[in-house]
Design a protein around this motif. Structure first.
Motif, short mmCIF file in Angstrom:
data_model
loop_
_atom_site.label_atom_id
_atom_site.label_comp_id
_atom_site.label_asym_id
_atom_site.label_seq_id
_atom_site.Cartn_x
_atom_site.Cartn_y
_atom_site.Cartn_z
N PRO A 5 -24.70 7.39 38.45
CA PRO A 5 -24.05 8.70 38.64
C PRO A 5 -23.11 8.64 39.85
O PRO A 5 -23.35 7.92 40.82
CB PRO A 5 -25.21 9.65 38.91
N LEU A 6 -22.05 9.42 39.78
CA LEU A 6 -21.10 9.47 40.89
C LEU A 6 -21.70 10.22 42.07
O LEU A 6 -22.45 11.18 41.89
CB LEU A 6 -19.81 10.15 40.45
N THR A 7 -21.34 9.80 43.25
CA THR A 7 -21.78 10.51 44.45
C THR A 7 -20.91 11.76 44.61
O THR A 7 -19.81 11.84 44.07
CB THR A 7 -21.62 9.63 45.70
N PRO A 8 -21.38 12.72 45.38
CA PRO A 8 -20.55 13.90 45.65
C PRO A 8 -19.21 13.52 46.28
O PRO A 8 -18.19 14.15 46.00
CB PRO A 8 -21.40 14.73 46.61
N GLU A 9 -19.21 12.48 47.10
CA GLU A 9 -17.96 12.04 47.73
C GLU A 9 -16.99 11.50 46.69
O GLU A 9 -15.78 11.74 46.78
CB GLU A 9 -18.24 10.97 48.79
N GLU A 10 -17.49 10.76 45.72
CA GLU A 10 -16.63 10.22 44.66
C GLU A 10 -16.05 11.35 43.80
O GLU A 10 -14.88 11.32 43.43
CB GLU A 10 -17.39 9.23 43.79
N VAL A 11 -16.88 12.34 43.51
CA VAL A 11 -16.42 13.49 42.73
C VAL A 11 -15.32 14.23 43.49
O VAL A 11 -14.27 14.57 42.93
CB VAL A 11 -17.59 14.42 42.39
N GLU A 12 -15.54 14.44 44.79
CA GLU A 12 -14.55 15.13 45.61
C GLU A 12 -13.26 14.32 45.72
O GLU A 12 -12.16 14.86 45.66
CB GLU A 12 -15.12 15.42 47.00
N ARG A 13 -13.38 13.02 45.88
CA ARG A 13 -12.21 12.16 45.94
C ARG A 13 -11.40 12.24 44.65
O ARG A 13 -10.17 12.30 44.66
CB ARG A 13 -12.64 10.71 46.21
N GLY A 14 -12.08 12.27 43.50
CA GLY A 14 -11.40 12.41 42.22
C GLY A 14 -10.70 13.75 42.08
O GLY A 14 -9.59 13.84 41.55
N ARG A 15 -11.33 14.80 42.60
CA ARG A 15 -10.72 16.12 42.58
C ARG A 15 -9.45 16.13 43.42
O ARG A 15 -8.41 16.64 43.01
CB ARG A 15 -11.71 17.17 43.10
N ARG A 16 -9.53 15.53 44.61
CA ARG A 16 -8.35 15.47 45.48
C ARG A 16 -7.23 14.64 44.85
O ARG A 16 -6.06 15.01 44.92
CB ARG A 16 -8.72 14.90 46.85
N LEU A 17 -7.58 13.52 44.24
CA LEU A 17 -6.59 12.69 43.58
C LEU A 17 -5.85 13.49 42.51
O LEU A 17 -4.62 13.49 42.45
CB LEU A 17 -7.24 11.46 42.94
N GLY A 18 -6.60 14.18 41.67
CA GLY A 18 -5.98 14.99 40.63
C GLY A 18 -5.10 16.08 41.19
O GLY A 18 -3.99 16.33 40.68
N GLU A 19 -5.55 16.72 42.24
CA GLU A 19 -4.78 17.78 42.88
C GLU A 19 -3.45 17.25 43.43
O GLU A 19 -2.40 17.86 43.26
CB GLU A 19 -5.62 18.36 44.02
N ILE A 20 -3.50 16.10 44.05
CA ILE A 20 -2.29 15.48 44.60
C ILE A 20 -1.32 15.10 43.49
O ILE A 20 -0.12 15.37 43.58
CB ILE A 20 -2.65 14.26 45.46
N LEU A 21 -1.83 14.48 42.44
CA LEU A 21 -0.95 14.08 41.34
C LEU A 21 -0.31 15.30 40.68
O LEU A 21 0.88 15.29 40.35
CB LEU A 21 -1.72 13.25 40.31
#
Length: 97
Positions: A5-21
């Protein structure tokens, strides 16, 4: 193979990546961006919405290329709020644009 399972940090990093793109794509049509990057519009939609927290590197590289983004600058902005990293803690943010 079982995926951990993804860590909360990985989930947040993915959210930020999507937001930036999404921000960098601006008014550019999602369909055009996806096709030029060689990914499906649904894949781009999932990445931008944060539903794909750990997209494949070639996918991100292709999208960044189409948007004219430096991978170094993109990574720096994605991790700028990563409190798990003492060298970047404190929330300094560097704009891509």
């Amino acid at each position: 193979m079982v995926r951990l399972p993804l860590t909360p940090e990985e989930v947040e990093r993915g959210r930020r990546l999507g937001e930036i793109l999404r921000r960098e794509r601006g008014q550019r049509p999602m369909m055009l961006t996806a096709l030029q990057a060689g990914v499906s519009p649904e894949t781009l939609r999932k990445i931008e919405s944060g539903r794909v927290a750990t997209p494949a590197f070639p996918t991100i590289a292709a999208i960044a290329d189409v948007l004219g983004l430096s991978l170094d600058a993109l990574w720096e902005e994605v991790r700028c709020f990563d409190t798990a990293r003492p060298d970047v803690a404190g929330g300094r943010q560097r704009s891509i644009s």
